[in-house]
Motif scaffolding. Sequence first.
Motif, mmCIF file in Angstrom:
data_model
loop_
_atom_site.group_PDB
_atom_site.id
_atom_site.type_symbol
_atom_site.label_atom_id
_atom_site.label_comp_id
_atom_site.label_asym_id
_atom_site.label_seq_id
_atom_site.Cartn_x
_atom_site.Cartn_y
_atom_site.Cartn_z
ATOM 1 N N TRP A 156 -18.445 -4.061 -15.248
ATOM 2 C CA TRP A 156 -17.211 -3.296 -15.116
ATOM 3 C C TRP A 156 -16.380 -3.329 -16.387
ATOM 4 O O TRP A 156 -15.481 -2.503 -16.590
ATOM 5 N N PHE A 157 -16.691 -4.265 -17.289
ATOM 6 C CA PHE A 157 -15.848 -4.505 -18.460
ATOM 7 C C PHE A 157 -16.244 -3.538 -19.572
ATOM 8 O O PHE A 157 -17.124 -3.807 -20.372
ATOM 9 N N ASP A 158 -15.583 -2.390 -19.601
ATOM 10 C CA ASP A 158 -15.875 -1.388 -20.604
ATOM 11 C C ASP A 158 -14.606 -1.053 -21.371
ATOM 12 O O ASP A 158 -13.578 -1.711 -21.215
ATOM 13 N N LYS A 159 -14.694 -0.033 -22.202
ATOM 14 C CA LYS A 159 -13.548 0.329 -23.038
ATOM 15 C C LYS A 159 -12.298 0.678 -22.229
ATOM 16 O O LYS A 159 -11.210 0.184 -22.537
ATOM 17 N N PRO A 160 -12.371 1.538 -21.188
ATOM 18 C CA PRO A 160 -11.167 1.816 -20.400
ATOM 19 C C PRO A 160 -10.556 0.567 -19.765
ATOM 20 O O PRO A 160 -9.335 0.453 -19.669
ATOM 21 N N ALA A 161 -11.406 -0.387 -19.315
ATOM 22 C CA ALA A 161 -10.878 -1.625 -18.729
ATOM 23 C C ALA A 161 -10.105 -2.436 -19.763
ATOM 24 O O ALA A 161 -9.030 -2.982 -19.472
ATOM 25 N N ILE A 162 -10.641 -2.505 -20.967
ATOM 26 C CA ILE A 162 -9.936 -3.225 -22.033
ATOM 27 C C ILE A 162 -8.617 -2.540 -22.354
ATOM 28 O O ILE A 162 -7.587 -3.194 -22.550
ATOM 29 N N GLN A 163 -8.643 -1.202 -22.389
ATOM 30 C CA GLN A 163 -7.408 -0.475 -22.694
ATOM 31 C C GLN A 163 -6.336 -0.713 -21.630
ATOM 32 O O GLN A 163 -5.141 -0.813 -21.952
ATOM 33 N N MET A 164 -6.730 -0.805 -20.368
ATOM 34 C CA MET A 164 -5.754 -1.069 -19.311
ATOM 35 C C MET A 164 -5.137 -2.457 -19.478
ATOM 36 O O MET A 164 -3.939 -2.637 -19.269
ATOM 37 N N ILE A 165 -5.944 -3.419 -19.863
ATOM 38 C CA ILE A 165 -5.427 -4.771 -20.099
ATOM 39 C C ILE A 165 -4.461 -4.772 -21.277
ATOM 40 O O ILE A 165 -3.373 -5.355 -21.215
ATOM 41 N N ILE A 166 -4.844 -4.087 -22.357
ATOM 42 C CA ILE A 166 -3.973 -4.005 -23.530
ATOM 43 C C ILE A 166 -2.668 -3.304 -23.185
ATOM 44 O O ILE A 166 -1.581 -3.723 -23.593
ATOM 45 N N ALA A 167 -2.762 -2.218 -22.409
ATOM 46 C CA ALA A 167 -1.564 -1.474 -22.016
ATOM 47 C C ALA A 167 -0.626 -2.342 -21.187
ATOM 48 O O ALA A 167 0.597 -2.309 -21.378
ATOM 49 N N ALA A 168 -1.183 -3.121 -20.265
ATOM 50 C CA ALA A 168 -0.356 -4.015 -19.447
ATOM 51 C C ALA A 168 0.347 -5.046 -20.320
ATOM 52 O O ALA A 168 1.536 -5.347 -20.112
ATOM 53 N N LEU A 169 -0.362 -5.573 -21.309
ATOM 54 C CA LEU A 169 0.246 -6.558 -22.214
ATOM 55 C C LEU A 169 1.332 -5.918 -23.067
ATOM 56 O O LEU A 169 2.370 -6.538 -23.334
#
Length: 276
Positions: free
Chosen positions: A45-58
């Motif tokens: 599940w850990f792909d580019k959109p998932a990383i972007q969502m984590i970065i956006a939340a931070l």
Amino acid sequence: MISSVWTQVPAPPVPPGAPAEGFKAPGVEDFNIPPIFEGVPVLEWFDKPAIQMIIAALIVYGFFALATKKPSIVPGRLQFLAEKFQGVVRDQIARDNIGPEFRRYVPYLVALFAFILVNNVFGIFPFIQFPTFSHPGMAYALAMVTWVIYNYVGIRKQGFGGYVKLQTWPPGVPWAVRIVLTPIEFISNFILRPVTLSLRLFGNMLAGHLLLLVFIFGGEYMLTVADSLVLNILSPFAFLFAIVMTFFEAFIQVVQAYIFTILTASYIGASLADEH
């Protein structure tokens, strides 16, 4: 094995002397980004959109944390910006759509607006250049959060039976009409709302980014691959349109974040209303 999928890589250049192939327009297949950790089931599940969502939340958390770290009567620039952002959501979205109980939902709506906005802007941000919600799964997940919230607050206030009746049994409507309207209202309020909410965001982000890719890759093809002096001369215009469309896409990204947030507020308001 870790895949190199953070940015979209254009097709390799054609070797000198080789025949140029026709331009292949970008399509939805360009949005099928594989997992970063291929072959690892737990992390598929850990792909580019998932990383972007984590970065956006931070980013959202960090911005508001810094803006409110040392609040003062005369706000600094960061506090002023945070207060203005919160004021727009509170006065133009929450208050107008939810009613007297709007204040308790302002924090969620502020976070939602900011979170969607940051993820959308990733679509034109250098070195990322991929709108998170052009991936349908991300848009569906966010819409389901809204679906859970507005149904929960409605059931908490009206009771399960009262809430279901309110959403599916329009008051003041003749019985003959209710027989037709009840299933329509049920499908509309409980099924179609999250679907349309997510598809609107997903569709606009996908279409906007696809349009940018057409101009960028098309201009690259006209300049470097096409065996035509006319196309070589016209290629700067394709890049110029790409720049224009980038500004237009930025506007759409803000509008879509606003629409998603205002619809969320209106659904919450409808769930809390005694009669609508």
